[in-house]
Design a protein around this motif. Sequence first.
Motif, PDB file in Angstrom:
ATOM      1  N   ILE A  26       5.121   6.441   0.298  1.00 28.80           N
ATOM      2  CA  ILE A  26       5.819   5.362   0.976  1.00 28.80           C
ATOM      3  C   ILE A  26       5.009   4.087   0.785  1.00 28.80           C
ATOM      4  O   ILE A  26       3.793   4.081   0.965  1.00 28.80           O
ATOM      5  CB  ILE A  26       5.972   5.656   2.481  1.00 28.80           C
ATOM      6  CG1 ILE A  26       6.895   6.865   2.702  1.00 28.80           C
ATOM      7  CG2 ILE A  26       6.540   4.437   3.212  1.00 28.80           C
ATOM      8  CD1 ILE A  26       7.042   7.242   4.162  1.00 28.80           C
ATOM      9  N   PHE A  27       5.680   2.999   0.421  1.00 30.37           N
ATOM     10  CA  PHE A  27       5.005   1.715   0.314  1.00 30.37           C
ATOM     11  C   PHE A  27       5.052   1.002   1.664  1.00 30.37           C
ATOM     12  O   PHE A  27       6.091   0.943   2.323  1.00 30.37           O
ATOM     13  CB  PHE A  27       5.670   0.837  -0.750  1.00 30.37           C
ATOM     14  CG  PHE A  27       5.234   1.153  -2.150  1.00 30.37           C
ATOM     15  CD1 PHE A  27       3.972   0.795  -2.595  1.00 30.37           C
ATOM     16  CD2 PHE A  27       6.085   1.812  -3.023  1.00 30.37           C
ATOM     17  CE1 PHE A  27       3.561   1.082  -3.890  1.00 30.37           C
ATOM     18  CE2 PHE A  27       5.695   2.103  -4.320  1.00 30.37           C
ATOM     19  CZ  PHE A  27       4.428   1.738  -4.746  1.00 30.37           C
ATOM     20  N   ILE A  28       3.913   0.458   2.046  1.00 33.10           N
ATOM     21  CA  ILE A  28       3.782  -0.299   3.285  1.00 33.10           C
ATOM     22  C   ILE A  28       3.470  -1.743   2.923  1.00 33.10           C
ATOM     23  O   ILE A  28       2.516  -2.019   2.191  1.00 33.10           O
ATOM     24  CB  ILE A  28       2.643   0.259   4.162  1.00 33.10           C
ATOM     25  CG1 ILE A  28       2.879   1.735   4.495  1.00 33.10           C
ATOM     26  CG2 ILE A  28       2.499  -0.562   5.439  1.00 33.10           C
ATOM     27  CD1 ILE A  28       1.696   2.390   5.189  1.00 33.10           C
ATOM     28  N   GLY A  29       4.280  -2.676   3.415  1.00 31.49           N
ATOM     29  CA  GLY A  29       4.021  -4.082   3.145  1.00 31.49           C
ATOM     30  C   GLY A  29       2.842  -4.590   3.958  1.00 31.49           C
ATOM     31  O   GLY A  29       2.808  -4.427   5.177  1.00 31.49           O
ATOM     32  N   LEU A  30       1.863  -5.204   3.286  1.00 35.50           N
ATOM     33  CA  LEU A  30       0.694  -5.764   3.961  1.00 35.50           C
ATOM     34  C   LEU A  30       0.712  -7.286   3.818  1.00 35.50           C
ATOM     35  O   LEU A  30       0.849  -7.801   2.716  1.00 35.50           O
ATOM     36  CB  LEU A  30      -0.600  -5.200   3.378  1.00 35.50           C
ATOM     37  CG  LEU A  30      -0.808  -3.682   3.484  1.00 35.50           C
ATOM     38  CD1 LEU A  30      -2.163  -3.290   2.923  1.00 35.50           C
ATOM     39  CD2 LEU A  30      -0.680  -3.212   4.934  1.00 35.50           C
ATOM     40  N   LEU A  70       0.846  -1.186   0.000  1.00 36.01           N
ATOM     41  CA  LEU A  70       0.000   0.000   0.000  1.00 36.01           C
ATOM     42  C   LEU A  70       0.881   1.236   0.000  1.00 36.01           C
ATOM     43  O   LEU A  70       1.744   1.393   0.873  1.00 36.01           O
ATOM     44  CB  LEU A  70      -0.898   0.020   1.241  1.00 36.01           C
ATOM     45  CG  LEU A  70      -1.795   1.244   1.410  1.00 36.01           C
ATOM     46  CD1 LEU A  70      -2.909   1.248   0.362  1.00 36.01           C
ATOM     47  CD2 LEU A  70      -2.382   1.295   2.822  1.00 36.01           C
ATOM     48  N   SER A  71       0.684   2.099  -0.983  1.00 36.40           N
ATOM     49  CA  SER A  71       1.419   3.365  -1.056  1.00 36.40           C
ATOM     50  C   SER A  71       0.500   4.495  -0.599  1.00 36.40           C
ATOM     51  O   SER A  71      -0.679   4.535  -0.957  1.00 36.40           O
ATOM     52  CB  SER A  71       1.899   3.628  -2.480  1.00 36.40           C
ATOM     53  OG  SER A  71       2.510   4.900  -2.560  1.00 36.40           O
ATOM     54  N   ILE A  72       1.059   5.423   0.177  1.00 33.74           N
ATOM     55  CA  ILE A  72       0.276   6.544   0.699  1.00 33.74           C
ATOM     56  C   ILE A  72       1.008   7.855   0.430  1.00 33.74           C
ATOM     57  O   ILE A  72       2.210   7.965   0.659  1.00 33.74           O
ATOM     58  CB  ILE A  72       0.043   6.409   2.215  1.00 33.74           C
ATOM     59  CG1 ILE A  72      -0.727   5.121   2.523  1.00 33.74           C
ATOM     60  CG2 ILE A  72      -0.711   7.613   2.765  1.00 33.74           C
ATOM     61  CD1 ILE A  72      -0.991   4.910   3.996  1.00 33.74           C
ATOM     62  N   PRO A 105      10.426   3.590   0.761  1.00 35.52           N
ATOM     63  CA  PRO A 105      10.129   4.861   0.090  1.00 35.52           C
ATOM     64  C   PRO A 105       9.844   4.668  -1.391  1.00 35.52           C
ATOM     65  O   PRO A 105      10.483   3.852  -2.059  1.00 35.52           O
ATOM     66  CB  PRO A 105      11.413   5.680   0.294  1.00 35.52           C
ATOM     67  CG  PRO A 105      12.109   5.039   1.448  1.00 35.52           C
ATOM     68  CD  PRO A 105      11.762   3.585   1.379  1.00 35.52           C
ATOM     69  N   HIS A 106       8.868   5.420  -1.909  1.00 35.68           N
ATOM     70  CA  HIS A 106       8.570   5.391  -3.343  1.00 35.68           C
ATOM     71  C   HIS A 106       9.729   6.042  -4.095  1.00 35.68           C
ATOM     72  O   HIS A 106      10.276   7.051  -3.654  1.00 35.68           O
ATOM     73  CB  HIS A 106       7.269   6.151  -3.619  1.00 35.68           C
ATOM     74  CG  HIS A 106       6.676   5.873  -4.959  1.00 35.68           C
ATOM     75  ND1 HIS A 106       7.206   6.394  -6.114  1.00 35.68           N
ATOM     76  CD2 HIS A 106       5.613   5.127  -5.338  1.00 35.68           C
ATOM     77  CE1 HIS A 106       6.486   5.985  -7.152  1.00 35.68           C
ATOM     78  NE2 HIS A 106       5.516   5.215  -6.713  1.00 35.68           N
TER      79      HIS A 106
END
Length: 355
Positions: free
Chosen positions: A317-321, A277-279, A310-311
């Motif tokens: 920022i990408f978050i691993g889910l 997930l990128s925010i 980091p993108h």
Amino acid sequence: MQSLLGQFYNRIKGSQEDIASEGLVYILKQSLESRKVINQIVKVNTNLIFSDLSFQTQNVGKDLERPDISGKDENGKEVLLIEAKFWASLTHNQPNGYLKRLKDNTVLIFLVPTLRTRTVFEEVKSRILEENKDLEIDTENLKILIKSSNKHIFIKSWNEVLNSIKSKIEQTNNINLISDLNQIIGLCDSIDQNSFQPITDEDLSPKIAKNINSYYEIVDKVVDELKNRNKGISTKGLVKTPQRYGYHRYFATAELGMNFALKLDLWEKCADTPFWLSIGGITEKGWDLTEKLTQSIESLSVRQNLTLVPHPNGKGIFIGLKPILFETEDIVIGNFAEQIERIIVEITNANIGYK
């Protein structure tokens, strides 16, 4: 380093980890100096001092856990387990099954390629946190201590350990053993540096293709589920985007621009999950990553033990889910939606001014 064994690594049938483990144990059995190196690595990283250990491979435990290498002291107590990894993921028993097997004042080491030290540490840490809370975590040095039992876990690269052993053996001028060790070093270097992994029968199973295709579908279905749950989430004007290393679905709230994605490159290099997930914050200039938003995401990652990347363009920022395991598709989709909703709520409630 090149070696004969390294040149033919891609023709090895079966487990490359087993070949490297058997080779390392052969060296350890032949050389007291090599065993001293292992003990010194343990001492530096844990302050534990072991006697001269005896090593063996594939020592199956009562729960059928099978660490690659086990080391016992002069009293027969198993004080050290070494798990050898190249590119395979952790199994169900790793690391918690191994930690249950070990008694107090013991050590578990993961030997991995240099490029995997950080990702394996993060996965090991995440799994240990599921069953242990009294931890001392040293992220910089890739070490974890379970304080109540004084069990130590740390990650080392094949390169570091094997070359430390080589330096010590060279002092003894044991030419034959150095030659044997160079074969193992060459094998590990070839596997470490070569991005192409030999194709096996299992890789060609239709199940692999079916799984990956289903991951693309999950991305779409999770975004659809989010829209159904939360009318404040919109995909208007945002297109589905296939990319070289995956597939992206963009969506937004009034404050946040997001992207739920299948990211094969981050799966390979950063964490054991294909779902990310990128925010970014929505500003007058578009989607951007402000300092305050970054701080909010980093704080969230600490509380929820999330992997952040980091993108490349600096705008997110990408978050691993992690998907919930051994469940049906609808439960997996619902769980992903819940994870993302919690993240949205926590960041939005931080009252950060994005605009």
